[in-house]
Design a protein around this motif. Structure first.
Motif, PDB file in Angstrom:
ATOM      1  N   PHE A 131      84.940  19.590 -25.159  1.00 16.60           N
ATOM      2  CA  PHE A 131      83.838  19.038 -25.717  1.00 16.60           C
ATOM      3  C   PHE A 131      84.068  17.786 -26.408  1.00 16.60           C
ATOM      4  O   PHE A 131      84.988  17.590 -27.076  1.00 16.60           O
ATOM      5  N   GLU A 132      83.205  16.844 -26.262  1.00 16.77           N
ATOM      6  CA  GLU A 132      83.206  15.796 -27.222  1.00 16.77           C
ATOM      7  C   GLU A 132      82.783  16.212 -28.419  1.00 16.77           C
ATOM      8  O   GLU A 132      81.994  17.198 -28.417  1.00 16.77           O
ATOM      9  N   CYS A 133      83.027  15.599 -29.389  1.00 15.93           N
ATOM     10  CA  CYS A 133      82.467  16.098 -30.880  1.00 15.93           C
ATOM     11  C   CYS A 133      80.841  16.143 -30.746  1.00 15.93           C
ATOM     12  O   CYS A 133      80.427  15.088 -30.516  1.00 15.93           O
ATOM     13  N   GLU A 134      80.380  17.016 -31.078  1.00 18.70           N
ATOM     14  CA  GLU A 134      78.923  17.350 -31.004  1.00 18.70           C
ATOM     15  C   GLU A 134      78.254  16.610 -32.341  1.00 18.70           C
ATOM     16  O   GLU A 134      78.758  16.951 -33.216  1.00 18.70           O
ATOM     17  N   ARG A 135      77.499  15.723 -32.199  1.00 22.04           N
ATOM     18  CA  ARG A 135      76.646  15.118 -33.133  1.00 22.04           C
ATOM     19  C   ARG A 135      75.987  16.118 -34.135  1.00 22.04           C
ATOM     20  O   ARG A 135      75.942  15.800 -35.332  1.00 22.04           O
ATOM     21  N   ASN A 136      75.357  17.222 -33.661  1.00 22.41           N
ATOM     22  CA  ASN A 136      74.569  18.113 -34.405  1.00 22.41           C
ATOM     23  C   ASN A 136      74.968  19.497 -33.956  1.00 22.41           C
ATOM     24  O   ASN A 136      74.320  19.920 -32.962  1.00 22.41           O
ATOM     25  N   PRO A 137      76.129  20.068 -34.011  1.00 22.44           N
ATOM     26  CA  PRO A 137      76.631  21.131 -33.702  1.00 22.44           C
ATOM     27  C   PRO A 137      75.571  22.413 -33.573  1.00 22.44           C
ATOM     28  O   PRO A 137      75.494  23.327 -32.687  1.00 22.44           O
ATOM     29  N   ALA A 138      74.797  22.353 -34.800  1.00 18.35           N
ATOM     30  CA  ALA A 138      73.740  23.581 -35.179  1.00 18.35           C
ATOM     31  C   ALA A 138      72.697  23.456 -34.017  1.00 18.35           C
ATOM     32  O   ALA A 138      71.893  24.625 -33.621  1.00 18.35           O
ATOM     33  N   LEU A 139      72.551  22.131 -33.327  1.00 18.17           N
ATOM     34  CA  LEU A 139      71.337  22.034 -32.473  1.00 18.17           C
ATOM     35  C   LEU A 139      72.134  22.047 -30.936  1.00 18.17           C
ATOM     36  O   LEU A 139      71.735  21.523 -30.339  1.00 18.17           O
TER      37      LEU A 139
END
Lengths: 605, 89
Positions: free
Chosen positions: A366-374
């Motif tokens: 995974f690329e670091c998710e900008r907004n993991p909750a979404l």
């Protein structure tokens, strides 16, 4: 209550130690003093051809400590965030390059035994920490020492067996206890803790509070002032410890203790009663669990089922992901233990980011998710990784013959996701049929309602789902757009926000219109202030921490369904969370004088 | 590949203690970049919790993170927000 007690008068010969209250409670019992002697290590020079073996021996010892810590970590419930974070630090320390590479390099360069090399490294670290002035950071050396001593134990092949053989419950006395120590000692054999070190935030205090056992800490010289076998009074309300108390004093303290236990005993009286209101409305009170070890508390507190079995643990416990057989075994065990009560197992509910970093063997990067909750979490992740989900569902189906299984799909936000899983399930069923493996044909498949879109579409979803379970924690976060961990907005996280309550009501109505049950499994379910509101909104099941069940049950048994419905109607008319809390401040003391009669502050806090 | 650095201040009242150090090591381990943390005198590798702790960084200390790798900016962002917090992670 404490005003009723006449504490024993001070006799000049009486030996009283004064410490700090680590965890409240009173016990009288025999002590076991546990002292740790520093390791005596000797230096050996190794022949050239043994260096490689020594390196391996050290690495294996470290790996064993690591596995031990991981296994211990699994025995803590996630409620104990504090203890878990201590264990996480210890895990990082045992893998730390300073210790690991440092020792390996010394073994190689000096051709010395692992014990000696490790003790040199520990001495170097001690030097560094001795120069630190900040007491809080300086104190961490004790953690390092602890971790290193575990490696020593592994190297010497000596298994530290704290109280393992004990059959009489005792008060344990030591310099300090680590969370690992406390979990290795069978909790049923411990009456309380006394330590020389520590304050109210020390490991011992934290763990004692979470185990509901009394502790007095910061007792000077306690390990030398008492001897194993002595009887003491541990007063975890005042921080006093009476060494060799008279029989008279013991009797007085027993009375004192009795009064303190009245409340919890009164609650215990509710454990075996049915959970229903005075006018006979039944609501299932079930338990949220994470690991099999919690099953005993589930039974102890009289849960009527498992409303939420979080299945993540199996996936993170070991370095390798679990296989179907292991999952099948664990799921079967829960089902057998609870049968015929329902057991709701939730499929893997993790964020992709967490998963990729923690689950080795995952080929997803995974690329670091900008907004993991979404982002790619929960059912979205599972559908992206269908083999993992299939394995889990197959294990569940195979286990379904052992009890009443309910499969719960987390974070459903669209109809399509539910349909995909249904399709996957029917394929697995065909396979199982073909292979002649038994399973429950009519296994219930429900969904978590935690995304606002699922609430809006609840009527449609209810046609395809066998039950709903509302995850209030996420529903609050998503509907109010509040990240509770964000300090700038955390104060706006309000479970009793009317918007949240209306979403719950809408879900309950949609479910009931289609004749399916609606449960709540968030923190709100186990809170005596919010539980009446949820009951008033018409939910069929509240699932909570096992230990919260008796208290909520007492509340339920003092309720009358008409009053609950009245609360439910009124809160929906409120303009904001403050209004709701004001309203509860008026209603709850009237409806539940025993519960809230003189503690309205519980509501407004 | 890029090398980036970031200077920031420790806001946690207890300084960079165990929980913060643990979190730093976790953040850095989950990224590709190599990250060093420097206090006023010494510097340490961010994957070593012991090294980080031994810098004894108290509240209001100034620290410099240096990240080397393809996700240098991302990891520094994460560290910056961690150190900006006054509460424990």
């Amino acid at each position: 209550m404490s005003t009723n007690l006449h504490r024993p008068s001070s006799d000049p010969d009486q030996q009283i130690l004064y410490g700090l209250v680590g965890s409240p409670g009173i016990v009288i019992g025999q002590v076991v003093v546990i002292s740790r002697h520093p390791e005596q290590t000797q230096r050996h020079t190794l022949p050239n051809d043994q260096v490689a073996a020594e390196l391996l021996r050290f690495q294996e010892a470290v790996a064993r400590v690591e596995n031990e810590l991981i296994a211990l970590r699994s025995q803590f419930s996630t409620d104990l965030a504090e203890a878990l974070s201590i264990l996480d630090s210890h895990l990082l320390m045992v893998r730390d390059t300073v210790i690991l590479d440092g020792t390996l390099t010394l073994i190689k360069q000096k051709r010395i035994n692992a014990e000696w090399a490790l003790s040199r490294i520990l001495a170097e670290i001690r030097d560094k920490f001795e120069h630190i002035r900040d007491p809080y950071i300086k104190d961490r050396f004790s953690d390092i020492q602890y971790v290193v001593s575990r490696i020593f134990n592994q190297l010497s092949g000596r298994q530290e067996d704290l109280l393992g053989a004990l059959d009489e419950p005792v008060i344990v006395v030591s310099d300090d206890f680590s969370p690992e120590d406390t979990i290795r000692m069978p909790a049923k054999n411990i009456l309380g803790f006394l330590t020389e070190k520590g304050g109210i935030t020390s490991h011992t205090s934290i763990v004692a509070r979470s185990l509901d056992l009394p502790a007095v800490v910061g007792l000077e010289k306690v390990t030398s002032r008492c001897v194993t076998g002595d009887t003491v009074i541990l007063d975890g309300f005042s921080g006093r410890v009476y060494l060799s108390p008279t029989l008279d004093q013991q009797t007085q303290y027993l009375e004192y203790k009795r009064q303190h236990r009245v409340f919890s005993d009164e609650l215990a009286g509710y454990i075996h009663r049915t959970s229903e209101t005075v006018d006979g409305l039944q609501v299932r009170l079930s338990a949220n669990i994470e690991v099999l070890e919690e099953l005993k508390t589930v039974q102890k507190y009289g849960a009527e089922g498992i409303g939420l079995f979080r299945s993540e643990f199996d996936f993170f416990q070991y370095k390798d992901p679990p296989d179907e057989q292991q999952l099948y075994k664990h799921y079967s065990e829960v089902l057998v233990r609870l049968a015929p009560a329902p057991v709701t197992i939730r499929t893997l509910d993790v964020g992709g980011d967490k998963f990729a970093s923690r689950l080795t063997g995952s080929d997803l990067h995974f690329e670091c998710e900008r907004n993991p909750a979404l982002g790619l979490r929960s059912i979205r992740f599972s559908l992206k990784k269908p083999d993992l989900l299939k394995m889990q569902l197959r294990a569940m189906l195979r286990a379904s013959v052992h009890g009443r299984l309910r499969i719960l799909l987390p974070m459903i936000s669209s109809f399509d996701e539910l349909r995909k899983v249904r399709k996957m399930l029917s394929n697995i069923m065909e396979d199982l049929d073909a292979a002649g493996i038994a399973f429950e044909q009519n296994v219930e498949v429900g969904i978590m309602i935690e995304v606002p879109s699922a609430v809006v579409m609840a009527d449609t979803l209810a046609a395809e789902a066998d039950f709903f379970s509302i995850g209030t924690n996420d529903l609050i976060q998503y509907s109010l757009a509040i990240d509770r961990a964000n300090e700038y907005v955390a104060h706006m996280y309000e479970p009793l926000h009317p918007a949240v309550l209306r979403l719950i009501k809408q879900t309950v109505d949609a479910g009931h219109n289609q004749g399916i049950e609606v449960a709540i499994c968030g923190e709100m379910a186990g809170d005596v202030v919010t539980a009446p509101v949820l009951l008033g909104l018409g939910v069929d099941e509240l699932s909570m921490r096992p230990s919260a069940i008796p208290h909520v049950k007492r509340l339920l048994r003092h309720s009358c369904s008409r009053q609950l419905q009245e609360i439910g109607r009124q809160v929906l008319k409120c303009a904001d969370g403050v209004d709701v809390r004001n309203l509860l401040t008026r209603y709850l003391p009237t409806y539940y004088p025993e519960e809230f009669g003189n503690q309205c502050r519980n509501v407004t806090s | 590949m890029s090398v980036e650095s970031l200077e920031c201040r420790v806001n946690n009242p207890k300084g960079i203690h165990c929980r913060v150090a643990t979190r730093i090591a976790e953040i850095v381990s989950s990224h590709d970049s190599q990250v060093q943390i420097a206090g006023s005198e010494k510097s340490a590798d961010c994957t070593s919790i012991l090294d980080i702790l031994s810098l004894a960084l108290t509240r209001n200390s100034r620290v410099v993170f240096t990240a080397d790798g393809r996700d240098a900016a991302v990891v520094l962002d994460a560290l910056q927000s961690l150190l900006a917090k006054t509460e424990d992670p």
